[in-house]
Design a protein around this motif. Structure first.
Motif, PDB file in Angstrom:
ATOM      1  N   LEU A 189      -2.837   0.327  -4.262  1.00 16.58           N
ATOM      2  CA  LEU A 189      -2.396  -1.114  -3.548  1.00 16.58           C
ATOM      3  C   LEU A 189      -1.408  -0.889  -4.776  1.00 16.58           C
ATOM      4  N   GLU A 241       0.237  -1.672  -0.160  1.00 15.99           N
ATOM      5  CA  GLU A 241      -0.034  -0.161   0.452  1.00 15.99           C
ATOM      6  C   GLU A 241       0.882   0.904   0.258  1.00 15.99           C
ATOM      7  N   ARG A 301       1.850  -5.737   2.242  1.00 14.31           N
ATOM      8  CA  ARG A 301       0.808  -6.782   2.845  1.00 14.31           C
ATOM      9  C   ARG A 301       0.932  -8.447   2.406  1.00 14.31           C
ATOM     10  N   SER A 343      -3.362   5.650  -0.738  1.00 17.02           N
ATOM     11  CA  SER A 343      -5.116   4.627  -0.720  1.00 17.02           C
ATOM     12  C   SER A 343      -4.209   3.736  -1.843  1.00 17.02           C
TER      13      SER A 343
END
Length: 158
Positions: free
Chosen positions: A34, A29, A112, A32
């Motif tokens: 990805l 990230e 992530r 906001s």
């Protein structure tokens, strides 16, 4: 038994095609957004330590950092891509990537995981020339090799 062993040893054609279609990526990230990079380009992931600014560099270069005795140039992709910054939080994680004999640290707010994304699900993006495409989940698949061909990343180039 030999016949069964032979059948198990043969790979299924559909599985081979499926494997070739999938891209193993590290998902992270930034604000906001990805993003994902091919795991083959990733050298290490770590927390951002002390960043030393370098005078006279473009805005997208926040500075350099010592990573295991190697000085790594850092890039803020939000500024490199001229994307509006939607947070005041400074990125706290670093993804060191390598391609085209160039090693650079990409800043991230949160790394992530590693996942497999079918290439066929990525829709081409004409306005982002350093991406394979974007998935339905709004995951931008970055093409690091192509990005590292940008003259702005080469010191002394105009």
């Amino acid at each position: 038994m030999k016949k069964r062993a032979h059948q198990y040893a043969l790979s299924l054609p559909d599985q081979d095609a499926e494997k070739l279609d999938k891209l193993a990526v590290l998902v992270f990230e930034l604000g906001s957004e990805l993003y994902a990079v091919d795991v083959g380009c990733v050298r290490t992931v770590r927390l951002v330590d002390e960043v030393s600014p370098v005078p006279g560099t473009p805005d997208f270069y926040p500075g350099v950092m010592n990573v295991r005795g190697q000085i790594i140039t850092l890039i803020d992709l939000r500024l490199f891509f001229s994307v509006a910054i939607d947070t005041d939080d400074e990125p706290g994680e670093l993804i060191v990537v390598e391609a085209n004999d160039l090693t650079i640290g990409l800043l991230a707010h949160h790394v992530r995981d590693v996942t497999h994304v079918p290439r066929s699900t990525a829709e081409s993006m004409d306005d982002v020339r350093y991406a394979y495409g974007v998935t339905a989940e709004k995951l931008v698949l970055l093409d690091i090799v192509r990005m590292f061909e940008d003259n702005r990343l080469i010191a002394g180039d105009d």
